[in-house]
Write a protein that holds these residues in place. Structure first.
Motif, PDB file in Angstrom:
ATOM      1  N   LYS A  44       5.682   2.526   1.015  1.00 41.64           N
ATOM      2  CA  LYS A  44       6.884   2.918   0.284  1.00 41.64           C
ATOM      3  C   LYS A  44       7.708   3.919   1.091  1.00 41.64           C
ATOM      4  O   LYS A  44       7.179   4.872   1.650  1.00 41.64           O
ATOM      5  CB  LYS A  44       6.505   3.535  -1.067  1.00 41.64           C
ATOM      6  CG  LYS A  44       6.097   2.507  -2.107  1.00 41.64           C
ATOM      7  CD  LYS A  44       5.751   3.159  -3.439  1.00 41.64           C
ATOM      8  CE  LYS A  44       5.363   2.119  -4.472  1.00 41.64           C
ATOM      9  NZ  LYS A  44       4.961   2.732  -5.767  1.00 41.64           N
ATOM     10  N   GLY A  45       8.996   3.649   1.162  1.00 40.28           N
ATOM     11  CA  GLY A  45       9.897   4.529   1.897  1.00 40.28           C
ATOM     12  C   GLY A  45       9.993   4.202   3.377  1.00 40.28           C
ATOM     13  O   GLY A  45      10.837   4.763   4.072  1.00 40.28           O
ATOM     14  N   ARG A  46       9.125   3.313   3.863  1.00 42.73           N
ATOM     15  CA  ARG A  46       9.138   2.968   5.288  1.00 42.73           C
ATOM     16  C   ARG A  46       9.449   1.491   5.533  1.00 42.73           C
ATOM     17  O   ARG A  46      10.103   1.150   6.523  1.00 42.73           O
ATOM     18  CB  ARG A  46       7.782   3.297   5.925  1.00 42.73           C
ATOM     19  CG  ARG A  46       7.390   4.749   5.822  1.00 42.73           C
ATOM     20  CD  ARG A  46       6.128   5.028   6.648  1.00 42.73           C
ATOM     21  NE  ARG A  46       4.977   4.275   6.188  1.00 42.73           N
ATOM     22  CZ  ARG A  46       4.272   3.443   6.960  1.00 42.73           C
ATOM     23  NH1 ARG A  46       4.608   3.261   8.237  1.00 42.73           N
ATOM     24  NH2 ARG A  46       3.221   2.812   6.473  1.00 42.73           N
ATOM     25  N   PHE A  47       8.973   0.617   4.656  1.00 44.87           N
ATOM     26  CA  PHE A  47       9.183  -0.824   4.805  1.00 44.87           C
ATOM     27  C   PHE A  47      10.166  -1.320   3.751  1.00 44.87           C
ATOM     28  O   PHE A  47      10.205  -0.795   2.629  1.00 44.87           O
ATOM     29  CB  PHE A  47       7.861  -1.573   4.616  1.00 44.87           C
ATOM     30  CG  PHE A  47       6.843  -1.362   5.702  1.00 44.87           C
ATOM     31  CD1 PHE A  47       7.018  -0.395   6.703  1.00 44.87           C
ATOM     32  CD2 PHE A  47       5.706  -2.136   5.744  1.00 44.87           C
ATOM     33  CE1 PHE A  47       6.080  -0.200   7.698  1.00 44.87           C
ATOM     34  CE2 PHE A  47       4.748  -1.966   6.731  1.00 44.87           C
ATOM     35  CZ  PHE A  47       4.932  -0.997   7.700  1.00 44.87           C
ATOM     36  N   THR A  48      10.920  -2.350   4.120  1.00 44.75           N
ATOM     37  CA  THR A  48      11.860  -2.969   3.192  1.00 44.75           C
ATOM     38  C   THR A  48      11.694  -4.474   3.241  1.00 44.75           C
ATOM     39  O   THR A  48      11.854  -5.076   4.308  1.00 44.75           O
ATOM     40  CB  THR A  48      13.306  -2.594   3.542  1.00 44.75           C
ATOM     41  OG1 THR A  48      13.449  -1.169   3.563  1.00 44.75           O
ATOM     42  CG2 THR A  48      14.271  -3.184   2.517  1.00 44.75           C
ATOM     43  N   ILE A  49      11.407  -5.065   2.092  1.00 48.09           N
ATOM     44  CA  ILE A  49      11.270  -6.519   2.006  1.00 48.09           C
ATOM     45  C   ILE A  49      12.572  -7.110   1.490  1.00 48.09           C
ATOM     46  O   ILE A  49      13.263  -6.491   0.657  1.00 48.09           O
ATOM     47  CB  ILE A  49      10.084  -6.909   1.079  1.00 48.09           C
ATOM     48  CG1 ILE A  49       9.793  -8.393   1.169  1.00 48.09           C
ATOM     49  CG2 ILE A  49      10.350  -6.478  -0.357  1.00 48.09           C
ATOM     50  CD1 ILE A  49       8.521  -8.808   0.428  1.00 48.09           C
ATOM     51  N   SER A  50      12.917  -8.289   1.984  1.00 53.47           N
ATOM     52  CA  SER A  50      14.116  -8.975   1.507  1.00 53.47           C
ATOM     53  C   SER A  50      13.902 -10.470   1.683  1.00 53.47           C
ATOM     54  O   SER A  50      12.986 -10.899   2.378  1.00 53.47           O
ATOM     55  CB  SER A  50      15.359  -8.508   2.275  1.00 53.47           C
ATOM     56  OG  SER A  50      15.223  -8.781   3.652  1.00 53.47           O
ATOM     57  N   ARG A  51      14.738 -11.245   1.029  1.00 52.76           N
ATOM     58  CA  ARG A  51      14.636 -12.690   1.178  1.00 52.76           C
ATOM     59  C   ARG A  51      15.999 -13.334   1.009  1.00 52.76           C
ATOM     60  O   ARG A  51      16.878 -12.786   0.339  1.00 52.76           O
ATOM     61  CB  ARG A  51      13.639 -13.285   0.186  1.00 52.76           C
ATOM     62  CG  ARG A  51      14.013 -13.177  -1.271  1.00 52.76           C
ATOM     63  CD  ARG A  51      12.881 -13.628  -2.175  1.00 52.76           C
ATOM     64  NE  ARG A  51      12.830 -15.071  -2.351  1.00 52.76           N
ATOM     65  CZ  ARG A  51      11.976 -15.706  -3.148  1.00 52.76           C
ATOM     66  NH1 ARG A  51      11.054 -15.012  -3.814  1.00 52.76           N
ATOM     67  NH2 ARG A  51      11.994 -17.019  -3.260  1.00 52.76           N
ATOM     68  N   LEU A 103      10.705  -8.575   6.601  1.00 54.30           N
ATOM     69  CA  LEU A 103      10.093  -7.275   6.354  1.00 54.30           C
ATOM     70  C   LEU A 103      10.570  -6.325   7.445  1.00 54.30           C
ATOM     71  O   LEU A 103      10.196  -6.477   8.612  1.00 54.30           O
ATOM     72  CB  LEU A 103       8.572  -7.356   6.367  1.00 54.30           C
ATOM     73  CG  LEU A 103       7.848  -6.054   5.984  1.00 54.30           C
ATOM     74  CD1 LEU A 103       8.088  -5.712   4.518  1.00 54.30           C
ATOM     75  CD2 LEU A 103       6.354  -6.149   6.279  1.00 54.30           C
ATOM     76  N   GLN A 104      11.428  -5.393   7.082  1.00 52.13           N
ATOM     77  CA  GLN A 104      11.874  -4.361   8.004  1.00 52.13           C
ATOM     78  C   GLN A 104      10.879  -3.221   7.942  1.00 52.13           C
ATOM     79  O   GLN A 104      10.658  -2.639   6.874  1.00 52.13           O
ATOM     80  CB  GLN A 104      13.271  -3.869   7.612  1.00 52.13           C
ATOM     81  CG  GLN A 104      13.803  -2.753   8.479  1.00 52.13           C
ATOM     82  CD  GLN A 104      14.040  -3.183   9.900  1.00 52.13           C
ATOM     83  OE1 GLN A 104      14.510  -4.282  10.168  1.00 52.13           O
ATOM     84  NE2 GLN A 104      13.695  -2.307  10.860  1.00 52.13           N
ATOM     85  N   MET A 105      10.274  -2.933   9.071  1.00 55.91           N
ATOM     86  CA  MET A 105       9.240  -1.898   9.132  1.00 55.91           C
ATOM     87  C   MET A 105       9.732  -0.758  10.007  1.00 55.91           C
ATOM     88  O   MET A 105       9.952  -0.933  11.202  1.00 55.91           O
ATOM     89  CB  MET A 105       7.939  -2.482   9.695  1.00 55.91           C
ATOM     90  CG  MET A 105       7.438  -3.702   8.937  1.00 55.91           C
ATOM     91  SD  MET A 105       5.809  -4.257   9.494  1.00 55.91           S
ATOM     92  CE  MET A 105       6.203  -4.745  11.162  1.00 55.91           C
ATOM     93  N   ASP A 106       9.928   0.384   9.397  1.00 54.97           N
ATOM     94  CA  ASP A 106      10.387   1.584  10.106  1.00 54.97           C
ATOM     95  C   ASP A 106       9.309   2.657  10.055  1.00 54.97           C
ATOM     96  O   ASP A 106       8.392   2.587   9.243  1.00 54.97           O
ATOM     97  CB  ASP A 106      11.682   2.102   9.470  1.00 54.97           C
ATOM     98  CG  ASP A 106      12.820   1.108   9.536  1.00 54.97           C
ATOM     99  OD1 ASP A 106      13.549   0.968   8.538  1.00 54.97           O
ATOM    100  OD2 ASP A 106      12.984   0.467  10.596  1.00 54.97           O
ATOM    101  N   SER A 107       9.464   3.654  10.901  1.00 54.79           N
ATOM    102  CA  SER A 107       8.504   4.766  10.942  1.00 54.79           C
ATOM    103  C   SER A 107       7.070   4.264  10.999  1.00 54.79           C
ATOM    104  O   SER A 107       6.195   4.725  10.260  1.00 54.79           O
ATOM    105  CB  SER A 107       8.690   5.683   9.713  1.00 54.79           C
ATOM    106  OG  SER A 107      10.018   6.169   9.649  1.00 54.79           O
ATOM    107  N   LEU A 108       6.837   3.321  11.886  1.00 52.06           N
ATOM    108  CA  LEU A 108       5.517   2.708  11.973  1.00 52.06           C
ATOM    109  C   LEU A 108       4.467   3.712  12.434  1.00 52.06           C
ATOM    110  O   LEU A 108       4.739   4.612  13.231  1.00 52.06           O
ATOM    111  CB  LEU A 108       5.562   1.518  12.923  1.00 52.06           C
ATOM    112  CG  LEU A 108       6.176   0.252  12.307  1.00 52.06           C
ATOM    113  CD1 LEU A 108       6.605  -0.718  13.399  1.00 52.06           C
ATOM    114  CD2 LEU A 108       5.176  -0.412  11.375  1.00 52.06           C
ATOM    115  N   LYS A 109       3.274   3.523  11.889  1.00 49.46           N
ATOM    116  CA  LYS A 109       2.134   4.387  12.197  1.00 49.46           C
ATOM    117  C   LYS A 109       1.021   3.546  12.830  1.00 49.46           C
ATOM    118  O   LYS A 109       0.938   2.338  12.574  1.00 49.46           O
ATOM    119  CB  LYS A 109       1.607   5.034  10.914  1.00 49.46           C
ATOM    120  CG  LYS A 109       2.633   5.810  10.117  1.00 49.46           C
ATOM    121  CD  LYS A 109       2.038   6.302   8.809  1.00 49.46           C
ATOM    122  CE  LYS A 109       3.057   7.051   7.974  1.00 49.46           C
ATOM    123  NZ  LYS A 109       2.481   7.531   6.689  1.00 49.46           N
ATOM    124  N   PRO A 110       0.145   4.180  13.597  1.00 46.68           N
ATOM    125  CA  PRO A 110      -0.974   3.416  14.168  1.00 46.68           C
ATOM    126  C   PRO A 110      -1.796   2.681  13.104  1.00 46.68           C
ATOM    127  O   PRO A 110      -2.296   1.582  13.363  1.00 46.68           O
ATOM    128  CB  PRO A 110      -1.796   4.490  14.876  1.00 46.68           C
ATOM    129  CG  PRO A 110      -0.780   5.527  15.265  1.00 46.68           C
ATOM    130  CD  PRO A 110       0.197   5.557  14.123  1.00 46.68           C
TER     131      PRO A 110
END
Length: 119
Positions: A64-71, A80-87
Motif C-alpha cells: 500500500k502506498g507503493r504499488f498501483t494496479i490498473s487495467r 502494476l506500477q511498482m515504486d519505492s521497491l524494496k529488496p
C-alpha cells in the motif's frame, strides 16, 4: 484457450521502479477480477493486488502506498506500477484472471515475470 503473458520484470536497485504488464490472449467474453500475485523462494504465493471489472481495488498491506494496479477493460490488459521497491519485493510475479466462460468463472495464470530488487 485463454493465455496470460506477463512482462516488465527485471533487476532494479532499492528505491527504484518497475511497471509490470499482463496481456491476455484468446477468445474472452469478459473478465471479472484480475490480480497480481508473487512468490519468493521458499515462500507461498501471496496476493499483491486485485482489481475488479468495476474498478474496485484491494492491496496487500505490504504494498500500500507503493504499488498501483490498473487495467484496460477494452484490451483485457492489466498493469502494476511498482515504486519505492524494496529488496523484500524480490519474487516471481504472476498475473491472474477470473474469466467468465459460459456459466463458469475460471482461473487463469500466466507464467510469471521475475522481479529482483538489489540493496
Amino acid at each position: 484457450q485463454v493465455r496470460l503473458v506477463e512482462s516488465g520484470g527485471g533487476l532494479v536497485q532499492a528505491g527504484g521502479s518497475l511497471r509490470l504488464s499482463c496481456a491476455t490472449f484468446g477468445k474472452i467474453f469478459s473478465i471479472n477480477a484480475m490480480g497480481w500475485y508473487r512468490q519468493a523462494p521458499g515462500k507461498q504465493r501471496e496476493l499483491v493486488a486485485v482489481i475488479t471489472s468495476g474498478g474496485s481495488i484491494n492491496y496487500a498491506d505490504f504494498v500500500k502506498g507503493r504499488f498501483t494496479i490498473s487495467r484496460d477493460n477494452a484490451k483485457n490488459t492489466m498493469f502494476l506500477q511498482m515504486d519505492s521497491l524494496k529488496p523484500e519485493d524480490t519474487a516471481h510475479y504472476y498475473c491472474n484472471a477470473k474469466v467468465v466462460i459460459g456459466a463458469r468463472l475460471d482461473d487463469f495464470w500466466g507464467q510469471g515475470t521475475q522481479v529482483t530488487v538489489s540493496s
